[in-house]
Design an enzyme around this catalytic site. Sequence first.
Site, PDB file in Angstrom:
ATOM      1  N   ASP A  68      49.441  51.888  -7.756  1.00 47.26           N
ATOM      2  CA  ASP A  68      49.162  51.725  -6.324  1.00 47.26           C
ATOM      3  C   ASP A  68      50.485  51.497  -5.580  1.00 47.26           C
ATOM      4  O   ASP A  68      51.064  52.441  -5.039  1.00 47.26           O
ATOM      5  CB  ASP A  68      48.173  50.558  -6.121  1.00 47.26           C
ATOM      6  CG  ASP A  68      47.974  50.172  -4.663  1.00 47.26           C
ATOM      7  OD1 ASP A  68      48.337  50.961  -3.784  1.00 47.26           O
ATOM      8  OD2 ASP A  68      47.456  49.062  -4.396  1.00 47.26           O
TER       9      ASP A  68
ATOM     10  N   GLN B  20      45.643  39.661  -8.333  1.00 51.87           N
ATOM     11  CA  GLN B  20      45.017  39.816  -7.016  1.00 51.87           C
ATOM     12  C   GLN B  20      43.524  40.141  -7.036  1.00 51.87           C
ATOM     13  O   GLN B  20      42.779  39.639  -6.202  1.00 51.87           O
ATOM     14  CB  GLN B  20      45.766  40.913  -6.238  1.00 51.87           C
ATOM     15  CG  GLN B  20      45.268  41.146  -4.833  1.00 51.87           C
ATOM     16  CD  GLN B  20      46.116  42.173  -4.104  1.00 51.87           C
ATOM     17  OE1 GLN B  20      47.140  41.833  -3.513  1.00 51.87           O
ATOM     18  NE2 GLN B  20      45.710  43.426  -4.152  1.00 51.87           N
ATOM     19  N   GLU B  21      43.106  40.998  -7.995  1.00 52.20           N
ATOM     20  CA  GLU B  21      41.702  41.428  -7.944  1.00 52.20           C
ATOM     21  C   GLU B  21      41.078  41.573  -9.328  1.00 52.20           C
ATOM     22  O   GLU B  21      41.682  42.144 -10.228  1.00 52.20           O
ATOM     23  CB  GLU B  21      41.583  42.805  -7.240  1.00 52.20           C
ATOM     24  CG  GLU B  21      41.988  42.770  -5.792  1.00 52.20           C
ATOM     25  CD  GLU B  21      42.115  44.168  -5.181  1.00 52.20           C
ATOM     26  OE1 GLU B  21      41.902  45.175  -5.884  1.00 52.20           O
ATOM     27  OE2 GLU B  21      42.460  44.231  -3.990  1.00 52.20           O
TER      28      GLU B  21
ATOM     29  N   HIS C 237      45.558  37.790  -1.247  1.00 54.16           N
ATOM     30  CA  HIS C 237      44.294  37.962  -0.527  1.00 54.16           C
ATOM     31  C   HIS C 237      43.529  36.653  -0.368  1.00 54.16           C
ATOM     32  O   HIS C 237      42.434  36.636   0.185  1.00 54.16           O
ATOM     33  CB  HIS C 237      43.403  38.970  -1.255  1.00 54.16           C
ATOM     34  CG  HIS C 237      43.903  40.374  -1.106  1.00 54.16           C
ATOM     35  ND1 HIS C 237      43.350  41.432  -1.779  1.00 54.16           N
ATOM     36  CD2 HIS C 237      44.892  40.900  -0.351  1.00 54.16           C
ATOM     37  CE1 HIS C 237      43.981  42.538  -1.447  1.00 54.16           C
ATOM     38  NE2 HIS C 237      44.921  42.242  -0.587  1.00 54.16           N
TER      39      HIS C 237
ATOM     40  N   ARG D 229      41.605  48.745   2.350  1.00 51.30           N
ATOM     41  CA  ARG D 229      42.792  47.906   2.441  1.00 51.30           C
ATOM     42  C   ARG D 229      42.390  46.447   2.546  1.00 51.30           C
ATOM     43  O   ARG D 229      41.299  46.127   2.998  1.00 51.30           O
ATOM     44  CB  ARG D 229      43.657  48.280   3.651  1.00 51.30           C
ATOM     45  CG  ARG D 229      44.215  49.669   3.660  1.00 51.30           C
ATOM     46  CD  ARG D 229      45.342  50.003   2.723  1.00 51.30           C
ATOM     47  NE  ARG D 229      46.190  49.031   2.147  1.00 51.30           N
ATOM     48  CZ  ARG D 229      47.486  49.206   1.927  1.00 51.30           C
ATOM     49  NH1 ARG D 229      48.088  50.302   2.330  1.00 51.30           N
ATOM     50  NH2 ARG D 229      48.202  48.303   1.300  1.00 51.30           N
TER      51      ARG D 229
ATOM     52  N   LYS E  28      45.287  55.627  -0.669  1.00 50.88           N
ATOM     53  CA  LYS E  28      45.058  54.935   0.598  1.00 50.88           C
ATOM     54  C   LYS E  28      45.660  55.801   1.696  1.00 50.88           C
ATOM     55  O   LYS E  28      46.868  56.078   1.681  1.00 50.88           O
ATOM     56  CB  LYS E  28      45.754  53.580   0.585  1.00 50.88           C
ATOM     57  CG  LYS E  28      45.163  52.568  -0.412  1.00 50.88           C
ATOM     58  CD  LYS E  28      46.109  51.402  -0.603  1.00 50.88           C
ATOM     59  CE  LYS E  28      45.484  50.242  -1.378  1.00 50.88           C
ATOM     60  NZ  LYS E  28      46.501  49.251  -1.800  1.00 50.88           N
TER      61      LYS E  28
ATOM     62  N   GLU F 113      45.394  48.100 -12.860  1.00 44.32           N
ATOM     63  CA  GLU F 113      46.183  48.621 -11.722  1.00 44.32           C
ATOM     64  C   GLU F 113      47.366  47.702 -11.430  1.00 44.32           C
ATOM     65  O   GLU F 113      47.209  46.470 -11.461  1.00 44.32           O
ATOM     66  CB  GLU F 113      45.247  48.697 -10.497  1.00 44.32           C
ATOM     67  CG  GLU F 113      45.919  49.147  -9.206  1.00 44.32           C
ATOM     68  CD  GLU F 113      44.975  49.034  -8.005  1.00 44.32           C
ATOM     69  OE1 GLU F 113      43.736  49.083  -8.182  1.00 44.32           O
ATOM     70  OE2 GLU F 113      45.486  48.870  -6.883  1.00 44.32           O
TER      71      GLU F 113
HETATM   72  P1  PGA Z   1      46.149  45.660   0.087  1.00 42.67           P
HETATM   73  O1  PGA Z   1      45.371  45.400  -1.276  1.00 42.67           O
HETATM   74  O2  PGA Z   1      45.363  46.608   0.896  1.00 42.67           O
HETATM   75  O3  PGA Z   1      46.275  44.301   0.664  1.00 42.67           O
HETATM   76  O4  PGA Z   1      47.480  46.268  -0.307  1.00 42.67           O
HETATM   77  C1  PGA Z   1      44.604  46.332  -1.943  1.00 42.67           C
HETATM   78  C2  PGA Z   1      45.240  46.777  -3.227  1.00 42.67           C
HETATM   79  O5  PGA Z   1      46.331  46.286  -3.590  1.00 42.67           O
HETATM   80  O6  PGA Z   1      44.700  47.616  -3.909  1.00 42.67           O
HETATM   81 ZN    ZN Z   2      46.426  47.523  -5.546  1.00 37.18          ZN
END
Ligand code: PGA
Ligand code: ZN
Length: 418
Positions: A316, A167-168, A159, A370, A341, A289
Amino acid sequence: MAKIKKVKAREILASGGEPSLQVTVTLESGIIGEASVSYGASAGSKEATVLLDKDLKRYNGKGMQMAVEIINKILGPAVTGLEASEQQNIDQKMIDLDGTENKSRFGGNAILGVSMAVARAQAYEEKLPLYKYLINKFNLKEISKLPKPMVVMIEGGKHADQTTDLQEYLVSAMGNKSTVENVRMEMEIYQALKNILKREGLSINVGNEGAFAPDHIKNNELPMQYLVEAIKNAGYIPGVDAGISIDAAASEFFENKYNLKIENKKLNSEELINYYCNWIEKYPFVSWEDMLSEFDWDSWPVLLNKINGKFPLIADDLTVTNTKLWQKAIELKAANAILIKLNQAGSVSETIDCCKVAIDNNFWTITSHRGGGETNDTFMVDLAVAVGSEYIKVGPTRGERVEKYNRLMRIEEEINEK
Ligand code: PGA
Ligand code: ZN
């Protein structure tokens, strides 16, 4: 009762400046329902297909004219004349027409666009807010509480650029505050975090999801220290008012081994699990996650076991809002919460069916935005309210993100007025 009169699709721009789909469904009553489809930057390999044109002369092959054609010429005509109230039949009809396991023929993006727009049209037809319509249609429980915000504060991985391997890093609201108070708290923490990053000489540029994406950060643990400090600096108590969530999106840094580039480490699954578990007692975690790759099924139960019920382990990329994969995860004790999602599933009905498996097993659902291809559509918020998600996971800034929190606050206002 109203039949579907017309379905029309068009290419729009998503948050990353690349195309996505918007679908308009007109009912015979004249009522119109519209929906836009989002897609991810770090998608799981088993997600419903995002059908792209692959015409390299347009948008580097990322156009969606083919999906538009499929809706206008195949899916639209196939559902025209059907009762818009028959959401499950309409979705099943499109799924059957596609006939593939991962919607690779017509695209999950095309099928979902029609599916969402039909639901929205019928909600208007019945003069119900979308969440209420979904509760009725899918026999879901009445609302007992609203989802809390799980806000991406620092982002890395796919990202952003030259930042953390994970990632987060998120701040998740805790306790029983109202939505309005939770949103305010989160945004105050976000502003406090900005000051900390500045003090540390780090950039306050933002990534895909509108969270800070500081480059050249020294290791993958520092963001958690910053988040705890930011919670305190904003006047809240870590572990009481707000805690920390992580989405490692580990599939993205798995190459034979887990490659933590910024720390120059290549770890096997066991080593990575130990690396993570050192953090458990140090930070007030609300959830983890995708800490392991979507192909590392054997290691997920090991990690879940080590977490030992202290907080949920969310799947996920592992389960991609797919009922079969989610059932497998439950059976193997690989995860005990699921990220939801809509576009991973590719229809409204399948998404809600997957949530029902979590609800029946008393596991959290966390409904998510997303990364790269988000739109201003707020369907996911109404969905989260309808299925009783514990959290909505959304970034803190940029129009397509704040729109989700604004919708959640509006729903709270509506419910309180009743
Ligand atoms: P993505 O990221 O929508 O780019 O897959 C969000 C996530 O991984 O939760
Ligand atoms: Zn994720």
